[in-house]
Design an enzyme around this catalytic site. Sequence first.
Site, PDB file in Angstrom:
ATOM      1  N   GLU A   1       0.390  -0.733  16.511  1.00 56.91           N
ATOM      2  CA  GLU A   1      -0.364   0.488  16.166  1.00 56.91           C
ATOM      3  C   GLU A   1      -1.272   0.897  17.327  1.00 56.91           C
ATOM      4  O   GLU A   1      -1.372   2.073  17.679  1.00 56.91           O
ATOM      5  CB  GLU A   1      -1.197   0.242  14.899  1.00 56.91           C
ATOM      6  CG  GLU A   1      -1.978   1.481  14.498  1.00 56.91           C
ATOM      7  CD  GLU A   1      -2.927   1.228  13.330  1.00 56.91           C
ATOM      8  OE1 GLU A   1      -2.596   0.433  12.427  1.00 56.91           O
ATOM      9  OE2 GLU A   1      -4.015   1.824  13.329  1.00 56.91           O
TER      10      GLU A   1
ATOM     11  N   THR B   1      -6.285   0.759  11.977  1.00 54.00           N
ATOM     12  CA  THR B   1      -6.527   0.919  10.528  1.00 54.00           C
ATOM     13  C   THR B   1      -6.641  -0.393   9.766  1.00 54.00           C
ATOM     14  O   THR B   1      -7.074  -0.395   8.619  1.00 54.00           O
ATOM     15  CB  THR B   1      -5.374   1.719   9.899  1.00 54.00           C
ATOM     16  OG1 THR B   1      -4.145   1.046  10.202  1.00 54.00           O
ATOM     17  CG2 THR B   1      -5.335   3.142  10.394  1.00 54.00           C
TER      18      THR B   1
ATOM     19  N   HIS C   1       5.412  -4.831   8.906  1.00 54.17           N
ATOM     20  CA  HIS C   1       5.411  -6.200   9.408  1.00 54.17           C
ATOM     21  C   HIS C   1       5.631  -7.203   8.275  1.00 54.17           C
ATOM     22  O   HIS C   1       4.701  -7.873   7.830  1.00 54.17           O
ATOM     23  CB  HIS C   1       4.086  -6.487  10.144  1.00 54.17           C
ATOM     24  CG  HIS C   1       4.038  -5.861  11.498  1.00 54.17           C
ATOM     25  ND1 HIS C   1       2.873  -5.511  12.125  1.00 54.17           N
ATOM     26  CD2 HIS C   1       5.032  -5.520  12.355  1.00 54.17           C
ATOM     27  CE1 HIS C   1       3.151  -4.984  13.311  1.00 54.17           C
ATOM     28  NE2 HIS C   1       4.444  -4.968  13.457  1.00 54.17           N
TER      29      HIS C   1
ATOM     30  N   SER D   1       1.538  -9.692  10.688  1.00 53.37           N
ATOM     31  CA  SER D   1       0.913  -8.618   9.909  1.00 53.37           C
ATOM     32  C   SER D   1      -0.601  -8.695  10.082  1.00 53.37           C
ATOM     33  O   SER D   1      -1.247  -9.646   9.624  1.00 53.37           O
ATOM     34  CB  SER D   1       1.289  -8.773   8.427  1.00 53.37           C
ATOM     35  OG  SER D   1       0.372  -8.066   7.628  1.00 53.37           O
ATOM     36  N   SER D   2      -1.149  -7.693  10.748  1.00 48.78           N
ATOM     37  CA  SER D   2      -2.580  -7.712  11.051  1.00 48.78           C
ATOM     38  C   SER D   2      -3.404  -7.730   9.771  1.00 48.78           C
ATOM     39  O   SER D   2      -4.333  -8.526   9.619  1.00 48.78           O
ATOM     40  CB  SER D   2      -2.924  -6.481  11.887  1.00 48.78           C
ATOM     41  OG  SER D   2      -4.306  -6.355  12.032  1.00 48.78           O
ATOM     42  N   ASN D   3      -3.052  -6.873   8.809  1.00 52.08           N
ATOM     43  CA  ASN D   3      -3.912  -6.814   7.613  1.00 52.08           C
ATOM     44  C   ASN D   3      -3.831  -8.105   6.808  1.00 52.08           C
ATOM     45  O   ASN D   3      -4.798  -8.521   6.184  1.00 52.08           O
ATOM     46  CB  ASN D   3      -3.604  -5.553   6.794  1.00 52.08           C
ATOM     47  CG  ASN D   3      -2.398  -5.720   5.919  1.00 52.08           C
ATOM     48  OD1 ASN D   3      -2.512  -6.263   4.833  1.00 52.08           O
ATOM     49  ND2 ASN D   3      -1.242  -5.286   6.387  1.00 52.08           N
TER      50      ASN D   3
ATOM     51  N   CYS E   1       0.866  -1.187   0.000  1.00 58.10           N
ATOM     52  CA  CYS E   1       0.000   0.000   0.000  1.00 58.10           C
ATOM     53  C   CYS E   1       0.904   1.240   0.000  1.00 58.10           C
ATOM     54  O   CYS E   1       2.134   1.128   0.130  1.00 58.10           O
ATOM     55  CB  CYS E   1      -0.849   0.003   1.267  1.00 58.10           C
ATOM     56  SG  CYS E   1       0.186   0.073   2.750  1.00 58.10           S
TER      57      CYS E   1
ATOM     58  N   HIS F   1      -1.263  -5.071  19.380  1.00 55.62           N
ATOM     59  CA  HIS F   1      -0.696  -4.612  18.104  1.00 55.62           C
ATOM     60  C   HIS F   1       0.025  -3.282  18.304  1.00 55.62           C
ATOM     61  O   HIS F   1      -0.462  -2.402  19.019  1.00 55.62           O
ATOM     62  CB  HIS F   1      -1.807  -4.476  17.053  1.00 55.62           C
ATOM     63  CG  HIS F   1      -1.260  -4.285  15.679  1.00 55.62           C
ATOM     64  ND1 HIS F   1      -0.912  -3.043  15.187  1.00 55.62           N
ATOM     65  CD2 HIS F   1      -0.975  -5.164  14.695  1.00 55.62           C
ATOM     66  CE1 HIS F   1      -0.447  -3.176  13.956  1.00 55.62           C
ATOM     67  NE2 HIS F   1      -0.474  -4.463  13.631  1.00 55.62           N
TER      68      HIS F   1
ATOM     69  N   CYS G   1       2.645   5.930   9.018  1.00 48.45           N
ATOM     70  CA  CYS G   1       1.725   6.155   7.896  1.00 48.45           C
ATOM     71  C   CYS G   1       0.800   7.340   8.227  1.00 48.45           C
ATOM     72  O   CYS G   1       0.248   7.410   9.336  1.00 48.45           O
ATOM     73  CB  CYS G   1       0.895   4.893   7.653  1.00 48.45           C
ATOM     74  SG  CYS G   1      -0.351   5.153   6.376  1.00 48.45           S
TER      75      CYS G   1
HETATM   76 FE1  SF4 Z   1      -0.913   0.818   4.585  1.00 47.22          FE
HETATM   77 FE2  SF4 Z   1      -1.269   0.663   7.234  1.00 47.22          FE
HETATM   78 FE3  SF4 Z   1      -1.185   3.033   6.018  1.00 47.22          FE
HETATM   79 FE4  SF4 Z   1      -3.264   1.415   5.609  1.00 47.22          FE
HETATM   80  S1  SF4 Z   1      -2.682   2.385   7.523  1.00 47.22           S
HETATM   81  S2  SF4 Z   1      -2.160   2.601   4.049  1.00 47.22           S
HETATM   82  S3  SF4 Z   1      -2.252  -0.596   5.658  1.00 47.22           S
HETATM   83  S4  SF4 Z   1       0.486   1.542   6.182  1.00 47.22           S
END
Ligand code: SF4
Length: 487
Positions: free
Chosen positions: A305, A343, A220, A401-403, A191, A303, A275
């Site tokens: 974040e 997020t 991650h 990696s959560s996502n 991303c 996590h 981010c």
């Molecule tokens: Fe990427 Fe995390 Fe930012 Fe979403 S919040 S754009 S997954 S780095």
Amino acid sequence: MTSGTVCTPLYVEWLTLRDKLTAPLIRTGRATGTIRDDPVLVAGVGGALTDRIAPGDLVVATEIRRDDRTVPSHAADLVAGELRRAGLRVHTGPLVTTDHVVDSADERRALAASGAIAVDTESALIAGDEGRCIVVRAIVDNVERPLARAGMPLRGIKALASLRRAAPVLDAWAAATGDRELLLAAPRSFCAGVERAIEIVERALERFGSPVYVRRQIVHNLHVVRDLEQRGAVFVEEVDEIPEGSVVVLAAHGVAPAVRTQAAERRLRVVDATCPLVSKVHHEVRRYAVRDNTVLLIGHPDHEEVVGTTGEAPGNVIVVPGPAEAETVQVPDPGRVAYAMQTTLAVEEAAETAAVLRRRFPALAGPRKDDICYATSNRQAAVREIARRSDLVIVIGSQNSSNSQRLAEVAEVEGTRAVLVEDAAEVRLDWLAGVARIGISAGASAPPALVDDLVRSLSGLGSVTVTESGAVTEDVRFSLPKEVTQQ
Ligand code: SF4
């Protein structure tokens, strides 16, 4: 579906595997000249070109060479990974086929100079051009212990014993062979926030030179971290491990203000790779906390974040992992309550949690649009769509990696088996048996090259048709911090 055949050039190799395999097994002899494009696995003994490879070790060829002809072995990583999981010592690299048995140290060194790690006298005579030939050679001899030296029979027995131990993997390979359709989810992989974080470390290395310290994993993903490590980044857990006055990059997941204070105390030069979409959530939490609201932060408590976001106002934030906790959470003043989100959550579960909070706290304030980022939502929608049409979904990403984890979960909600793997070498052959249609995605922190590698690996098991599926085009870009852009 094409089914794989195991080929043993020598009688003793055939004898070794004969009663251990259920897969089709043929004895080819050397001078067959039968080049085969259907999946074939050459199993037998061979010689090593380096002493790093000991008698009894296995070599899986990544490419097969003879004179001017070189053919790849696309599924080598899959088979090597499975053999390692079976407890065998496995080396991967190019194998060279010669027209005579190589035993002199000089000749071995000359062949090794080309980059080859092992030698045999048959594989290139069997391997077709499509990359569907696997070679598994159990090593009998190397430079230090050539065939002519005493102890050879014992080393031969050791090598054949390794070959027998490999038999279940050869069966698993044969069962996994077949023609397939691969559905690639779009979008997938990096991303904008991850691309930005990696570029920040790269630019910091260019500008300040090595070492550049990075607190925690920049994103991650193990491959990303290893790659940056090789280029001079040094990853640490906490800023107190960093020598005073050094350069530190803060990872994409964001940090609590206390970490910035510690960095300032150590006179570190800070480059922030948080981010911007995570920074936005930090900003929301601060805004609510200043108004003395309790902030219900929907997310996973451990996590990074969530730890960082909570640190913005530790006395005001309560982490709410899911709908069950939302039903029971208590706040000091139900008239002053707000919510925010990690997020990278599963979109539907997070919406359910927020709905419970809204029902319980009518005065609940919140973001105009939920905090789950565009990349998370897009990747989940795309994987959901391919999962409906697949027999198996493979998600590439790290376990932390959560996502990436959420992508596998979303696919499973559609009733399709889904697995999360670091890379192709982690794909188990038994997952692929009888599976004709595979959906593939990758988490926002997983490099796109890993998806290409997986597609190539699967093409080594049979012919593949690759279709990309998804309607969303992403054009999000974030600007870089001035520390790595200004002259
Ligand atoms: Fe990427 Fe995390 Fe930012 Fe979403 S919040 S754009 S997954 S780095």
